[in-house]
Design a protein around this motif. Structure first.
Motif, PDB file in Angstrom:
ATOM      1  N   TYR A  51       0.824  -1.212   0.000  1.00 53.93           N
ATOM      2  CA  TYR A  51       0.000   0.000   0.000  1.00 53.93           C
ATOM      3  C   TYR A  51       0.857   1.261   0.000  1.00 53.93           C
ATOM      4  O   TYR A  51       0.491   2.269  -0.601  1.00 53.93           O
ATOM      5  CB  TYR A  51      -0.986  -0.010   1.176  1.00 53.93           C
ATOM      6  N   GLN A  52       2.016   1.195   0.645  1.00 43.99           N
ATOM      7  CA  GLN A  52       2.926   2.347   0.662  1.00 43.99           C
ATOM      8  C   GLN A  52       3.434   2.645  -0.748  1.00 43.99           C
ATOM      9  O   GLN A  52       3.394   3.783  -1.211  1.00 43.99           O
ATOM     10  CB  GLN A  52       4.091   2.074   1.599  1.00 43.99           C
ATOM     11  N   VAL A  53       3.909   1.626  -1.448  1.00 38.97           N
ATOM     12  CA  VAL A  53       4.493   1.827  -2.776  1.00 38.97           C
ATOM     13  C   VAL A  53       3.435   2.209  -3.806  1.00 38.97           C
ATOM     14  O   VAL A  53       3.675   3.062  -4.659  1.00 38.97           O
ATOM     15  CB  VAL A  53       5.266   0.561  -3.224  1.00 38.97           C
ATOM     16  N   THR A  54       2.263   1.608  -3.720  1.00 39.93           N
ATOM     17  CA  THR A  54       1.226   1.878  -4.730  1.00 39.93           C
ATOM     18  C   THR A  54       0.428   3.139  -4.427  1.00 39.93           C
ATOM     19  O   THR A  54      -0.289   3.627  -5.295  1.00 39.93           O
ATOM     20  CB  THR A  54       0.249   0.691  -4.855  1.00 39.93           C
ATOM     21  N   GLY A  55       0.560   3.647  -3.215  1.00 36.55           N
ATOM     22  CA  GLY A  55      -0.200   4.845  -2.861  1.00 36.55           C
ATOM     23  C   GLY A  55      -1.680   4.573  -2.687  1.00 36.55           C
ATOM     24  O   GLY A  55      -2.498   5.493  -2.723  1.00 36.55           O
ATOM     25  N   ARG A  56      -2.036   3.329  -2.505  1.00 40.23           N
ATOM     26  CA  ARG A  56      -3.441   2.961  -2.321  1.00 40.23           C
ATOM     27  C   ARG A  56      -3.789   2.970  -0.845  1.00 40.23           C
ATOM     28  O   ARG A  56      -2.932   2.797   0.028  1.00 40.23           O
ATOM     29  CB  ARG A  56      -3.716   1.565  -2.897  1.00 40.23           C
ATOM     30  N   VAL A  57      -5.055   3.137  -0.557  1.00 34.63           N
ATOM     31  CA  VAL A  57      -5.556   3.167   0.811  1.00 34.63           C
ATOM     32  C   VAL A  57      -5.945   1.748   1.214  1.00 34.63           C
ATOM     33  O   VAL A  57      -6.468   0.985   0.404  1.00 34.63           O
ATOM     34  CB  VAL A  57      -6.789   4.101   0.902  1.00 34.63           C
ATOM     35  N   TYR A  58      -5.687   1.410   2.484  1.00 37.75           N
ATOM     36  CA  TYR A  58      -6.093   0.106   2.987  1.00 37.75           C
ATOM     37  C   TYR A  58      -7.609  -0.048   2.848  1.00 37.75           C
ATOM     38  O   TYR A  58      -8.353   0.899   3.122  1.00 37.75           O
ATOM     39  CB  TYR A  58      -5.758  -0.024   4.477  1.00 37.75           C
ATOM     40  N   PRO A  59      -8.075  -1.222   2.461  1.00 42.57           N
ATOM     41  CA  PRO A  59      -9.531  -1.443   2.368  1.00 42.57           C
ATOM     42  C   PRO A  59     -10.246  -1.157   3.697  1.00 42.57           C
ATOM     43  O   PRO A  59     -11.356  -0.637   3.697  1.00 42.57           O
ATOM     44  CB  PRO A  59      -9.643  -2.925   1.986  1.00 42.57           C
ATOM     45  N   GLU A  60      -9.581  -1.468   4.819  1.00 46.60           N
ATOM     46  CA  GLU A  60     -10.195  -1.213   6.125  1.00 46.60           C
ATOM     47  C   GLU A  60     -10.425   0.287   6.347  1.00 46.60           C
ATOM     48  O   GLU A  60     -11.405   0.693   6.952  1.00 46.60           O
ATOM     49  CB  GLU A  60      -9.326  -1.781   7.257  1.00 46.60           C
ATOM     50  N   GLY A  67     -18.145   4.452   6.920  1.00 44.56           N
ATOM     51  CA  GLY A  67     -18.960   4.207   8.100  1.00 44.56           C
ATOM     52  C   GLY A  67     -19.392   2.766   8.267  1.00 44.56           C
ATOM     53  O   GLY A  67     -20.347   2.491   8.984  1.00 44.56           O
ATOM     54  N   PHE A  68     -18.722   1.853   7.617  1.00 44.52           N
ATOM     55  CA  PHE A  68     -19.048   0.438   7.737  1.00 44.52           C
ATOM     56  C   PHE A  68     -18.167  -0.194   8.796  1.00 44.52           C
ATOM     57  O   PHE A  68     -16.989  -0.410   8.593  1.00 44.52           O
ATOM     58  CB  PHE A  68     -18.845  -0.303   6.417  1.00 44.52           C
TER      59      PHE A  68
END
Length: 170
Positions: A137-146, A153-154
């Motif tokens: 996630y750090q390298v791709t710049g994506r946000v954790y699904p959680e 709000g889930f």
């Protein structure tokens, strides 16, 4: 003969020029269609001495004159298990420690695209030989699904069937 080979290389250079700008990075105002027309001319000129293998993700973006000169082979997408097996195969040979959560994260960010998954593995392995969920996630710049679930709000985590919806939101 040699003369045909020389013309073939000239034609290939023309195809390349038609599809990229002077810096060689990206498509010009002429667009990818100009490159495809140049490729079509090259295919026509060398049908007796040359065969082409074209690979694409979206065959509908290939102009009809090229499509008509090709035998179209369609392949089903690879399964997540197939992609993970390929990532493990590469990791073992390259001395990379692909953790289970790291592999799952690569599957998530690559969206089922094996080439993208291999590229992510390569990118992450340049900063660490341990490919973890965090490093992906750090390298791709994506946000954790959680984090996405929390923002929406889930809580507790959503059932597995909603995962495609979350991928579309991202």
């Amino acid at each position: 003969g040699h003369a045909n080979g020389h013309h073939f290389l000239d034609d290939l250079r023309q195809v390349r020029r038609a599809g990229s700008n002077r810096a060689g990075a990206g498509v010009t105002a002429q667009g990818p269609e100009a490159a495809q027309h140049a490729l079509r001319r090259t295919m026509e000129n060398f049908t007796k001495s040359c065969r082409f293998i074209l690979i694409c993700n979206y065959s509908n973006k290939i102009i009809a004159p090229i499509q008509s000169r090709c035998a179209v082979l369609r392949f089903t997408p690879l399964t997540n298990d197939d992609i993970i097996k390929r990532l493990r195969y590469i990791s073992e040979r390259e001395g990379i420690n692909l953790t289970h959560p790291g592999g799952e994260a690569i599957l998530y960010v690559s969206g089922g695209d094996c080439r993208k998954a291999v590229n992510v593995l390569q990118a992450v392995s340049t900063i660490s030989k341990d490919v973890t969920e965090e490093s992906v996630y750090q390298v791709t710049g994506r946000v954790y699904p959680e984090e996405i679930r929390a923002i929406l709000g889930f809580d507790p985590p959503l059932p597995h069937e909603t995962e495609p919806y979350i991928k579309r939101v991202v």
